[in-house]
Scaffold this motif. Structure first.
Motif, PDB file in Angstrom:
ATOM      1  N   HIS A 106       0.852  -1.179   0.000  1.00 21.57           N
ATOM      2  CA  HIS A 106       0.000   0.000   0.000  1.00 21.57           C
ATOM      3  C   HIS A 106       0.890   1.232   0.000  1.00 21.57           C
ATOM      4  CE1 HIS A 106      -3.449  -2.557   0.709  1.00 21.57           C
ATOM      5  NE2 HIS A 106      -2.833  -3.101   1.742  1.00 21.57           N
ATOM      6  N   CYS A 127      -2.058   1.554  -9.081  1.00 21.48           N
ATOM      7  CA  CYS A 127      -2.375   1.046  -7.745  1.00 21.48           C
ATOM      8  C   CYS A 127      -3.645   0.199  -7.780  1.00 21.48           C
ATOM      9  CB  CYS A 127      -2.519   2.202  -6.762  1.00 21.48           C
ATOM     10  SG  CYS A 127      -0.943   2.974  -6.328  1.00 21.48           S
ATOM     11  N   LYS A 128      -4.627   0.657  -8.535  1.00 19.90           N
ATOM     12  CA  LYS A 128      -5.863  -0.117  -8.671  1.00 19.90           C
ATOM     13  C   LYS A 128      -5.587  -1.460  -9.343  1.00 19.90           C
ATOM     14  CE  LYS A 128     -10.616   0.254 -10.347  1.00 19.90           C
ATOM     15  NZ  LYS A 128     -11.620   1.125 -11.031  1.00 19.90           N
ATOM     16  N   ARG A 133      -3.882   0.087  -1.942  1.00 14.64           N
ATOM     17  CA  ARG A 133      -4.471   1.378  -1.630  1.00 14.64           C
ATOM     18  C   ARG A 133      -3.460   2.486  -1.888  1.00 14.64           C
ATOM     19  NH1 ARG A 133      -8.624   0.992   2.093  1.00 14.64           N
ATOM     20  NH2 ARG A 133      -9.187   3.064   1.324  1.00 14.64           N
ATOM     21  N   PHE A 135      -2.920   6.633  -0.927  1.00 13.16           N
ATOM     22  CA  PHE A 135      -3.351   7.770  -0.117  1.00 13.16           C
ATOM     23  C   PHE A 135      -2.416   8.946  -0.380  1.00 13.16           C
ATOM     24  CE2 PHE A 135      -4.048   3.776   2.117  1.00 13.16           C
ATOM     25  CZ  PHE A 135      -5.416   3.803   2.370  1.00 13.16           C
ATOM     26  N   CYS A 311      -7.388   3.181   7.557  1.00 15.86           N
ATOM     27  CA  CYS A 311      -8.065   2.858   6.296  1.00 15.86           C
ATOM     28  C   CYS A 311      -7.516   1.568   5.698  1.00 15.86           C
ATOM     29  CB  CYS A 311      -7.917   4.016   5.310  1.00 15.86           C
ATOM     30  SG  CYS A 311      -8.866   5.491   5.733  1.00 15.86           S
ATOM     31  N   VAL A 312      -6.215   1.347   5.830  1.00 15.47           N
ATOM     32  CA  VAL A 312      -5.622   0.102   5.351  1.00 15.47           C
ATOM     33  C   VAL A 312      -6.151  -1.067   6.164  1.00 15.47           C
ATOM     34  CG1 VAL A 312      -3.463  -1.202   5.183  1.00 15.47           C
ATOM     35  CG2 VAL A 312      -3.542   1.165   4.404  1.00 15.47           C
ATOM     36  N   GLY A 315     -10.297  -1.004   5.485  1.00 14.68           N
ATOM     37  CA  GLY A 315     -10.833  -0.923   4.136  1.00 14.68           C
ATOM     38  C   GLY A 315     -11.734   0.274   3.914  1.00 14.68           C
ATOM     39  N   GLU A 317     -13.005   4.250   3.312  1.00 16.41           N
ATOM     40  CA  GLU A 317     -12.554   5.311   2.421  1.00 16.41           C
ATOM     41  C   GLU A 317     -11.860   6.410   3.224  1.00 16.41           C
ATOM     42  OE1 GLU A 317     -12.721   6.107  -1.162  1.00 16.41           O
ATOM     43  OE2 GLU A 317     -12.599   3.938  -0.859  1.00 16.41           O
ATOM     44  N   THR A 321      -9.581  11.412  -0.773  1.00 16.97           N
ATOM     45  CA  THR A 321      -9.554  10.319  -1.739  1.00 16.97           C
ATOM     46  C   THR A 321      -8.548  10.604  -2.850  1.00 16.97           C
ATOM     47  OG1 THR A 321     -11.263  11.273  -3.145  1.00 16.97           O
ATOM     48  CG2 THR A 321     -12.006   9.899  -1.291  1.00 16.97           C
TER      49      THR A 321
END
Length: 362
Positions: A106, A127-128, A133, A135, A311-312, A315, A317, A321
């Motif tokens: 991440h 990344c997707k 993730r 950030f 968030c990691v 999961g 949001e 963002t």
């Protein structure tokens, strides 16, 4: 030479049930700041710090009692972090977002996400694709006074917010780090400094629809003014200044139909509310309502990084963002273009999608 690491599944461990390992790459001002906050954070193990400059990385590693690395691949292979925190010069962001994502880690990256909209979108897409993730560190959202302003705006304290004034000024960082003075590497005062307030304005009003700006550079001075207009008719006036002879200073004022919220870092009080008050005569009298200072146990960088780590684990949001970061970049680039041409710039339809120009404070 083969890389020492093997790509892995980013969720190979249950992050909610174990200590999260973080590695920081870049041991400049932001890298030192992030690493120190990670070190004191419960549930986090600072697994290593990395920088090409041996003196800088060994000094930081020694102070924080962690491992020092001068090679990114070696750090990934030996430290085996769950999260890579990128605190490198802006022109290196995309390269190392790709590097970290392709190892299944991440990624946290300092703002701006990249130097161009294409680079930003490519980094987000990578990344997707890798299932990790991403950030982006727009830390102003985590400064207590700015968070207070957003909260009070949402509560209707000043009626309907309509006009934002914000300023941010300090010494020219290019005197200490030459890459800042190179616009091809930093983006100058607009992309590096004003972008903080661009993101904050858009967190209040939604995506900007047009901008008009000026930028003057002379010697050690890089000064910019910008006016942003939003879909609901709101306006933001932003000022950013490298070369300011005084201490680093920030200020923000949000005016609405029923009053004003104001903060200035030079004042002792974190936030003041100047609210319209009806008297017997019916005239409006401004009444100052002091708001207590926010606790200083955790600074905004701690709050930001702890939020990203959570968030990691969960999961959920993030407050900021990837889409927010990309939009702040696009608006900043429009400001740069307006300053270059001397003309207003309308942002492309990508910033005016359905739902993106809502009143965020509601």
């Amino acid at each position: 030479m083969r890389n020492s690491w093997k790509q892995r599944d980013p969720m190979r461990v249950e992050l909610g049930e174990c200590q999260v390992k973080v590695a920081v790459i870049g041991c400049g001002t932001m890298g030192r700041t992030h690493a120190a906050e990670w070190k004191r954070m419960p549930g986090i193990r600072l697994a290593g710090v990395c920088d090409a400059q041996e003196g800088a990385v060994r000094s930081l590693a020694g102070r924080l009692e962690t491992e020092a690395y001068e090679d990114f691949d070696r750090m990934i292979g030996e430290a085996d972090p769950d999260i890579v925190d990128i605190c490198l010069p802006t022109h290196l962001h995309k390269e190392f977002i790709f590097k970290a994502a392709r190892t299944g880690r991440h990624v946290i990256c300092e703002k701006p996400i990249a130097l161009s909209a294409d680079e930003a979108e490519e980094a987000a897409a990578e990344c997707k694709k890798q299932g990790v993730r991403l950030f982006i560190g727009h830390v102003v959202r985590f400064f207590p006074s700015y968070a207070d302003i957003r909260r009070k705006a949402a509560e209707g304290t000043i009626g309907t917010p309509a006009v934002l004034h914000a300023k941010r000024m300090g010494a020219n960082p290019g005197l200490a780090k030459p890459w800042y003075a190179n616009s091809d590497k930093s983006g100058g005062v607009i992309l590096d400094l004003m972008i903080h307030d661009i993101d904050f304005a858009q967190s209040l009003f939604g995506r900007a629809v047009s901008v008009y700006a000026m930028n003057r550079r002379e010697g050690n001075t890089d000064y910019a003014l910008a006016t942003l207009r939003f879909g609901g008719g709101e306006i933001a006036h932003l000022e950013a200044y490298w070369g300011f002879p005084g201490p680093f200073t920030t200020g923000v004022e949000l005016a609405g139909t029923g009053g004003v919220l104001r903060f200035n870092s030079e004042n002792a009080v974190s936030l003041r509310v100047f609210k319209a008050k009806e008297t017997a005569s019916g005239s409006g009298v401004a009444a100052a309502v002091p708001v207590p200072k926010s606790p200083s146990t955790y600074n905004p960088y701690y709050l930001e990084l702890a939020h990203f780590a959570d968030c990691v684990r969960t999961g959920r949001e993030p407050e900021v963002t990837v889409e927010d970061a990309c939009s702040a970049l696009r608006t900043s680039l429009a400001v740069i273009e307006s300053a270059r041409t001397g003309r207003p710039v309308k942002l492309k339809d990508i910033n005016a999608r359905e739902g993106e120009n809502r009143h965020v404070y509601r």
